[in-house]
Design a protein around this motif. Structure first.
Motif, mmCIF file in Angstrom:
data_model
loop_
_atom_site.group_PDB
_atom_site.id
_atom_site.type_symbol
_atom_site.label_atom_id
_atom_site.label_comp_id
_atom_site.label_asym_id
_atom_site.label_seq_id
_atom_site.Cartn_x
_atom_site.Cartn_y
_atom_site.Cartn_z
ATOM 1 N N ARG A 112 0.864 -1.184 0.000
ATOM 2 C CA ARG A 112 0.000 0.000 0.000
ATOM 3 C C ARG A 112 0.895 1.226 0.000
ATOM 4 O O ARG A 112 1.863 1.293 0.765
ATOM 5 C CB ARG A 112 -0.867 -0.052 1.247
ATOM 6 N N SER A 113 0.586 2.207 -0.866
ATOM 7 C CA SER A 113 1.362 3.450 -0.902
ATOM 8 C C SER A 113 0.436 4.602 -1.292
ATOM 9 O O SER A 113 -0.666 4.384 -1.792
ATOM 10 C CB SER A 113 2.512 3.336 -1.908
ATOM 11 N N THR A 114 0.905 5.808 -1.040
ATOM 12 C CA THR A 114 0.157 6.989 -1.454
ATOM 13 C C THR A 114 0.912 7.641 -2.599
ATOM 14 O O THR A 114 2.105 7.939 -2.478
ATOM 15 C CB THR A 114 -0.007 7.980 -0.285
ATOM 16 N N VAL A 115 0.214 7.826 -3.712
ATOM 17 C CA VAL A 115 0.809 8.416 -4.902
ATOM 18 C C VAL A 115 -0.100 9.557 -5.360
ATOM 19 O O VAL A 115 -1.271 9.327 -5.673
ATOM 20 C CB VAL A 115 0.957 7.378 -6.038
ATOM 21 N N ARG A 116 0.428 10.757 -5.371
ATOM 22 C CA ARG A 116 -0.331 11.948 -5.801
ATOM 23 C C ARG A 116 -1.703 12.031 -5.142
ATOM 24 O O ARG A 116 -2.707 12.317 -5.784
ATOM 25 C CB ARG A 116 -0.458 11.984 -7.321
ATOM 26 N N GLY A 117 -1.768 11.759 -3.863
ATOM 27 C CA GLY A 117 -3.005 11.890 -3.116
ATOM 28 C C GLY A 117 -3.934 10.695 -3.170
ATOM 29 O O GLY A 117 -4.949 10.658 -2.492
ATOM 30 N N ALA A 118 -3.601 9.714 -3.978
ATOM 31 C CA ALA A 118 -4.424 8.505 -4.082
ATOM 32 C C ALA A 118 -3.738 7.360 -3.347
ATOM 33 O O ALA A 118 -2.509 7.267 -3.334
ATOM 34 C CB ALA A 118 -4.627 8.113 -5.544
ATOM 35 N N VAL A 119 -4.536 6.504 -2.734
ATOM 36 C CA VAL A 119 -3.986 5.323 -2.087
ATOM 37 C C VAL A 119 -3.985 4.193 -3.106
ATOM 38 O O VAL A 119 -5.025 3.853 -3.681
ATOM 39 C CB VAL A 119 -4.780 4.928 -0.835
ATOM 40 N N VAL A 120 -2.801 3.634 -3.341
ATOM 41 C CA VAL A 120 -2.624 2.592 -4.350
ATOM 42 C C VAL A 120 -2.272 1.276 -3.666
ATOM 43 O O VAL A 120 -1.313 1.206 -2.898
ATOM 44 C CB VAL A 120 -1.511 2.966 -5.357
ATOM 45 N N VAL A 121 -3.071 0.264 -3.950
ATOM 46 C CA VAL A 121 -2.781 -1.094 -3.497
ATOM 47 C C VAL A 121 -2.153 -1.808 -4.678
ATOM 48 O O VAL A 121 -2.774 -1.917 -5.743
ATOM 49 C CB VAL A 121 -4.062 -1.826 -3.048
ATOM 50 N N THR A 122 -0.930 -2.273 -4.508
ATOM 51 C CA THR A 122 -0.215 -2.953 -5.582
ATOM 52 C C THR A 122 -0.093 -4.429 -5.237
ATOM 53 O O THR A 122 0.398 -4.787 -4.167
ATOM 54 C CB THR A 122 1.188 -2.349 -5.777
ATOM 55 N N ALA A 123 -0.567 -5.264 -6.160
ATOM 56 C CA ALA A 123 -0.472 -6.711 -5.980
ATOM 57 C C ALA A 123 0.457 -7.270 -7.047
ATOM 58 O O ALA A 123 0.394 -6.843 -8.211
ATOM 59 C CB ALA A 123 -1.847 -7.351 -6.090
ATOM 60 N N GLN A 124 1.299 -8.206 -6.645
ATOM 61 C CA GLN A 124 2.201 -8.862 -7.584
ATOM 62 C C GLN A 124 2.208 -10.348 -7.311
ATOM 63 O O GLN A 124 2.371 -10.766 -6.160
ATOM 64 C CB GLN A 124 3.604 -8.301 -7.475
ATOM 65 N N VAL A 150 -6.082 -5.817 2.827
ATOM 66 C CA VAL A 150 -5.563 -4.490 2.494
ATOM 67 C C VAL A 150 -6.636 -3.661 1.779
ATOM 68 O O VAL A 150 -6.831 -2.480 2.079
ATOM 69 C CB VAL A 150 -4.277 -4.593 1.648
ATOM 70 N N LEU A 151 -7.356 -4.277 0.859
ATOM 71 C CA LEU A 151 -8.410 -3.548 0.140
ATOM 72 C C LEU A 151 -9.507 -3.049 1.077
ATOM 73 O O LEU A 151 -10.011 -1.938 0.915
ATOM 74 C CB LEU A 151 -9.029 -4.414 -0.947
ATOM 75 N N ASP A 152 -9.890 -3.861 2.041
ATOM 76 C CA ASP A 152 -10.911 -3.443 3.001
ATOM 77 C C ASP A 152 -10.492 -2.158 3.718
ATOM 78 O O ASP A 152 -11.288 -1.230 3.857
ATOM 79 C CB ASP A 152 -11.178 -4.536 4.037
ATOM 80 N N GLU A 153 -9.244 -2.107 4.157
ATOM 81 C CA GLU A 153 -8.741 -0.915 4.846
ATOM 82 C C GLU A 153 -8.714 0.295 3.922
ATOM 83 O O GLU A 153 -9.148 1.382 4.281
ATOM 84 C CB GLU A 153 -7.320 -1.159 5.365
ATOM 85 N N VAL A 154 -8.216 0.090 2.723
ATOM 86 C CA VAL A 154 -8.051 1.195 1.778
ATOM 87 C C VAL A 154 -9.397 1.744 1.326
ATOM 88 O O VAL A 154 -9.601 2.956 1.284
ATOM 89 C CB VAL A 154 -7.191 0.749 0.571
ATOM 90 N N ASP A 177 -3.608 -1.708 -8.278
ATOM 91 C CA ASP A 177 -2.702 -1.939 -9.404
ATOM 92 C C ASP A 177 -2.438 -3.438 -9.520
ATOM 93 O O ASP A 177 -1.713 -4.017 -8.709
ATOM 94 C CB ASP A 177 -1.404 -1.168 -9.195
ATOM 95 N N LEU A 178 -3.054 -4.046 -10.520
ATOM 96 C CA LEU A 178 -2.879 -5.480 -10.760
ATOM 97 C C LEU A 178 -1.949 -5.745 -11.944
ATOM 98 O O LEU A 178 -1.930 -6.844 -12.484
ATOM 99 C CB LEU A 178 -4.249 -6.132 -11.025
ATOM 100 N N SER A 179 -1.173 -4.735 -12.350
ATOM 101 C CA SER A 179 -0.297 -4.919 -13.517
ATOM 102 C C SER A 179 0.785 -5.967 -13.268
ATOM 103 O O SER A 179 1.330 -6.528 -14.218
ATOM 104 C CB SER A 179 0.322 -3.593 -13.948
ATOM 105 N N GLY A 180 1.081 -6.278 -12.006
ATOM 106 C CA GLY A 180 2.066 -7.304 -11.687
ATOM 107 C C GLY A 180 1.456 -8.653 -11.368
ATOM 108 O O GLY A 180 2.141 -9.558 -10.908
ATOM 109 N N VAL A 181 0.147 -8.799 -11.628
ATOM 110 C CA VAL A 181 -0.542 -10.058 -11.341
ATOM 111 C C VAL A 181 -0.534 -10.934 -12.587
ATOM 112 O O VAL A 181 -0.893 -10.493 -13.673
ATOM 113 C CB VAL A 181 -1.990 -9.786 -10.852
ATOM 114 N N SER A 182 -0.132 -12.184 -12.415
ATOM 115 C CA SER A 182 -0.058 -13.122 -13.543
ATOM 116 C C SER A 182 -1.263 -14.062 -13.609
ATOM 117 O O SER A 182 -1.496 -14.700 -14.629
ATOM 118 C CB SER A 182 1.227 -13.939 -13.456
#
Length: 116
Positions: A14-26, A40-44, A54-59
């Motif tokens: 979980r990170s904050t990028v330009r004011g948005a909270v981003v959940v990144t899954a890989q 993590v999604l529930d909290e966010v 961000d699911l760009s790292g999900v296979s």
């Protein structure tokens, strides 16, 4: 399978990028690893006005992962959950199940962040 094996299948941050909270899954989102993403999604979704997944790292995205996304989208309502997908392995299950009608899909994180 041990908890250590699950953590190797999927990492969620979980990170904050330009004011948005981003959940990144890989990795792979399946029956055993989906609960990691769900926590993590529930909290966010509860705490953020602009949740992005961000699911760009999900296979691999299994049916339980789709359920996690649907539940997060319902909790985010009336906001639309922004989801970054960049592979057919992830976008296909989302579109085939009609989940693309309740999620806001983007090809890149920059595109999701640029949305007002």
């Amino acid at each position: 399978m041990t908890d250590g094996d699950v953590s190797r299948l999927l990492t969620v941050s979980r990170s904050t990028v330009r004011g948005a909270v981003v959940v990144t899954a890989q990795g792979e989102v399946d029956l055993t690893s989906a609960p990691q993403l769900e926590v993590v999604l529930d909290e966010v979704v509860r705490d953020s006005s602009v949740p992005i997944v961000d699911l760009s790292g999900v296979s691999f995205l299994g049916s339980v992962g789709l359920s996690v996304l649907l539940a997060a989208a319902q909790k985010a309502d009336p906001r639309r959950l922004r989801v970054v997908v960049s592979s057919p392995q992830v976008s296909r299950p989302i579109t085939v199940t009609g989940l693309d009608k309740v999620l806001e899909l983007f090809d890149t994180l920059d595109a999701a962040l640029a949305q007002p």
